[in-house]
Design an enzyme around this catalytic site. Structure first.
Site, PDB file in Angstrom:
ATOM      1  N   THR A   1       0.883  -1.162   0.000  1.00  0.00           N
ATOM      2  CA  THR A   1       0.000   0.000   0.000  1.00  0.00           C
ATOM      3  C   THR A   1       0.916   1.206   0.000  1.00  0.00           C
ATOM      4  O   THR A   1       2.085   1.083   0.368  1.00  0.00           O
ATOM      5  CB  THR A   1      -0.831   0.000   1.309  1.00  0.00           C
TER       6      THR A   1
ATOM      7  N   ASP B   1      -8.133  -2.208   4.704  1.00  0.00           N
ATOM      8  CA  ASP B   1      -8.218  -1.067   5.619  1.00  0.00           C
ATOM      9  C   ASP B   1      -8.052   0.279   4.920  1.00  0.00           C
ATOM     10  O   ASP B   1      -8.472   1.313   5.455  1.00  0.00           O
ATOM     11  CB  ASP B   1      -7.151  -1.186   6.712  1.00  0.00           C
TER      12      ASP B   1
ATOM     13  N   THR C   1       0.084   0.410   6.322  1.00  0.00           N
ATOM     14  CA  THR C   1       0.266  -0.588   5.271  1.00  0.00           C
ATOM     15  C   THR C   1       0.384  -1.916   6.009  1.00  0.00           C
ATOM     16  O   THR C   1       0.734  -1.948   7.178  1.00  0.00           O
ATOM     17  CB  THR C   1       1.523  -0.336   4.431  1.00  0.00           C
ATOM     18  N   GLY C   2       0.127  -2.993   5.319  1.00  0.00           N
ATOM     19  CA  GLY C   2       0.186  -4.281   5.999  1.00  0.00           C
ATOM     20  C   GLY C   2      -1.161  -4.971   5.889  1.00  0.00           C
ATOM     21  O   GLY C   2      -1.980  -4.636   5.029  1.00  0.00           O
TER      22      GLY C   2
ATOM     23  N   GLY D   1      -4.592  -5.514   6.134  1.00  0.00           N
ATOM     24  CA  GLY D   1      -5.685  -4.601   6.414  1.00  0.00           C
ATOM     25  C   GLY D   1      -6.721  -5.133   7.373  1.00  0.00           C
ATOM     26  O   GLY D   1      -7.317  -4.371   8.149  1.00  0.00           O
TER      27      GLY D   1
HETATM   28  N1  GLY Z   1      -3.260  -2.609   3.753  1.00  0.00           N
HETATM   29  C1  GLY Z   1      -3.781  -2.903   2.509  1.00  0.00           C
HETATM   30  C2  GLY Z   1      -4.758  -3.984   2.491  1.00  0.00           C
HETATM   31  O1  GLY Z   1      -4.793  -4.810   3.377  1.00  0.00           O
HETATM   32  O2  GLY Z   1      -5.531  -4.029   1.564  1.00  0.00           O
END
Ligand code: GLY
Length: 315
Positions: free
Chosen positions: A168, A199, A219-220, A222
């Site tokens: 992300t 997220d 980021t990570g 979500g």
């Molecule tokens: N953090 C991006 C996702 O999980 O879509």
């Protein structure tokens, strides 16, 4: 004035700071910088040439938030429009809504005059998807029938590659008036179930900005940030009197305390109301970047590491 970003924001951060230095707003800065990442074909986690869902369709999520007014706009699971962050901004500026999903977001993007592109995924990315499915045991005949005839739910777990699952881009900016804005854009979980939303477009989960206290973006994985309301919690802990680093540490601990399966990597960037930056991660070696108006180029800094043991199955 400052711009803070995830490390993959390097292609956009100079543009963001130039906008701020020429009198532009934090909202303008984070939107323009995010667009550059969305158009970066080498980044397979955001915008064009991102990793698609299990069917091969690219579904984009994005959100933007104005910390002065607490207005926000977002799109989720939007196909065929690369400029997801601009559609999110148009949602904020033109509609009484905060989030549009799927076909509605696509239709609105067309009404706003934004370009469509039905070939956003390169043949190389498409080949990776097919190879993963083949390696997981799916026959070529089944791959050909994925769109209609196959139950996808179990294959989604198989197709998940932890190394490229969740990328992300985050941008947070504070302009000369002290106004803060935040932007998040992603192609989401690689090879996800169609319609899965992470997220990034969920205000409070992957993105939150409030001039009075600061801003945070994730980021990570979500799903974790959605469950823990991570971005809003970080800003809330600052509201309760914690510093940006104390608040970031605390939300990482909140994430660590989640129970159940499907716990993986989480990263966040944040600033406080005075523009002090912070970056945290649960994976060693991750960095974030920031640049102030008096710096010639951005600084890349190690994120503070907080251990969140990964687990993917029920205990
Ligand atoms: N953090 C991006 C996702 O999980 O879509």
């Amino acid at each position: 004035m400052i711009v803070v970003a995830s490390a993959n924001g390097r292609v956009g951060i100079q543009t963001a700071i130039d906008i701020l230095k020429s009198g532009g707003t934090a909202i303008e800065a984070v939107e323009a910088a995010t667009r550059l990442v969305e158009d970066n074909l080498q980044d397979h986690t955001v915008g064009r040439n991102g990793y698609p869902n299990i069917l091969g369709d690219l579904e984009l999520d994005a959100s933007i938030m104005n910390g002065r007014t607490l207005e926000s706009g977002a799109v989720a699971a939007m196909k065929n429009v690369p400029a997801a962050i601009t559609v999110a901004r148009k949602v904020m500026d033109k509609l009484p809504h905060a989030l549009l999903a799927g076909e509605g977001a696509e239709r609105f993007a067309a009404e706003m005059g934004l370009a469509r592109d039905e070939q956003m995924v390169s043949p190389e990315i498409e080949a990776i998807r097919k190879n993963l499915l083949t390696a997981g045991g799916m026959s070529a005949e089944k791959i050909a029938k994925l769109q209609t005839d196959i139950e996808l739910w179990d294959w989604v777990k198989m197709a998940t590659d932890p190394e490229r699952t969740y990328g992300t881009v985050n941008f947070i900016a504070q302009d000369k008036n002290g106004d803060i804005a935040s932007a998040v854009s992603t192609s989401g979980w690689a090879w996800k179930y169609p319609g899965r939303v992470g997220d990034s477009p969920i205000i409070g989960a992957g993105n939150y900005a409030d001039n009075r206290y600061g801003a945070a973006a994730c980021t990570g994985m979500g799903e974790m940030a959605i469950r823990a309301c991570t971005a809003h919690s970080l800003v809330f802990y600052m509201k309760m009197g914690q510093s940006v680093t104390e608040a970031a540490q605390r939300v990482m601990e909140d994430l660590r305390d989640l129970s159940g399966p499907y716990i993986a990597v989480m990263n966040l960037v944040a600033i406080d109301k005075d523009g002090n930056p912070a970056g945290f991660t649960s994976k060693q070696g991750r960095t974030f970047i920031y640049q102030t108006e008096d710096m010639e180029s951005c600084v890349e800094q190690d994120r503070t590491y907080v251990d969140i043991p990964s687990r993917w199955t029920k205990a």
